[in-house]
Design a protein around this motif. Structure first.
Motif: not given
Length: 374
Positions: A289-297
């Motif tokens: 499992h790999m978590l990718v941090r979310q960005y708004t742009e």
């Protein structure tokens, strides 16, 4: 972009919650089983034991019409022997399992103590305090068997769950599972690497859920195995694939069956921090499992990083599933990721959620390798 690799020791989707009972499956073929009592409930339990191949001995001075009909009808596997007398400690012998429909509390206690003294698993019908095992609702697609337990709290709920599962599992699944047993050794010999075998069985499972039980389906499975063997002989390396799964809701039960199957077949799960934990709990526990941090742009450098990660695992023959939260700006980000992946000719599958498919146009697909499944 910040990537966090979730190791098995970390408390994410891999951890089991508390189990009220441990589900196990007993091999009763050609083993002795004892049923004490001649009631309709005892007849049903005796039928289950015989269906599992047990040699069932029924002890009951009087029997119900249901038990009489069962004895007269007979069984396909296993054997039945009726003893027109009450059970005794000696009758238990070397039974693998014993079941009783006790007339009163005293008999239930005696039966429980006698079986426990001999190390025999027992069930006293409707008296769980005297039982070492319990029976649940059963979905029979043997050799595929599904058992449902509510720990005795809500038997009607268990039956409702069984009916729901019955509608999801095609009756032909029994034939497919039996066919799988006949080719298991052949698959093991002709597809020596674990990754290739697993990929074949994933494709085989897709066929099992998509075809009826006929000669054409079996031929399709044979052709599938031949094609996997041929590719293994022609190419020593195996490229993986990527599946994008859109997550549009916090309610995991609204995911499509196709989405659930992809999540359960994945080697690597890539997800953003907007994907709810209820959805992550349904993913394959053994997957990385790999978590990718979310960005708004949308940041093209970040997109390339996602693509590089996917490429790395796919070139190692892995099936990568990307769980994409489609809320707010993540929709734009997910569409941009798709364009990058498509342009590189990577085998892609898009699994759209039922919710999104009902309210939005189908996503544009540019590459020939991509398919959309709702």
């Amino acid at each position: 972009m910040h990537i966090v690799s979730k190791k098995p020791s970390e408390p994410i989707a891999q951890r089991f919650g508390r189990l009220a009972k441990l589900p196990v499956f007993l091999d009763l073929a050609n083993k002795q089983a004892l049923v004490a009592g001649g009631s309709a409930a005892a007849a049903w339990k005796a039928e289950l034991l015989a269906a599992a191949g047990a040699n069932v001995h029924i002890y009951a001075p009087q029997i119900s019409p249901e038990m009489q009909a069962f004895l007269e009808y007979g069984v396909i596997v296993g054997t039945l022997t009726h003893h027109a007398k009450n059970w005794t400690d000696t009758a238990l012998g070397d039974s693998a399992i014993a079941i009783a429909d006790a007339e009163d509390e005293d008999e239930a206690r005696r039966f429980s103590e006698a079986t426990k003294a001999r190390g025999i698993v027992c069930n006293v019908i409707d008296r769980p305090r005297y039982s070492t095992i319990q029976f649940g609702a059963i979905v029979n697609r043997s050799p595929v068997v599904v058992a449902i337990s509510t720990d005795g709290a809500a038997p009607v709920l268990g039956q409702a769950i069984r009916r729901r599962i019955e509608t999801l599992l095609p009756s032909a699944l029994a034939e497919w599972a039996a066919f799988a047993q006949t080719i298991r050794e052949r698959v093991k010999c002709q597809l020596p690497t674990g990754q290739r075998r697993r990929h074949f069985w994933e494709c085989f499972s897709d066929l099992a859920f998509g075809f009826a039980s006929d000669g054409l389906a079996r031929r399709s499975a044979e052709e599938l195995l031949d094609s996997h063997v041929k590719r293994a002989q022609e190419n020593s390396t195996m490229n993986g694939r990527i599946t994008f799964v859109d997550v549009t809701t916090d309610e995991a039960d609204l995911l499509t069956l196709r989405a659930l199957r992809a999540m359960q077949m994945a080697d690597v799960i890539v997800f953003d921090d907007l994907v709810p934990s209820q959805v992550l709990e349904l993913t394959r526990r053994e997957a990385r499992h790999m978590l990718v941090r979310q960005y708004t742009e949308v940041d093209h450098a970040q997109i390339d990083s996602i693509d590089d990660i996917a490429m790395k695992f796919m070139m190692a023959g892995k099936h990568v599933v990307v769980l994409r939260s489609t809320r707010l700006a993540s929709v734009r980000k997910a569409d941009a990721e798709m364009i990058v992946v498509e342009c590189k000719g990577i085998p892609v599958e898009i699994v759209a959620s039922a919710t999104r498919a009902a309210v939005a146009p189908a996503p544009r697909v540019h590459a020939r390798t991509a398919t959309v499944v709702v």
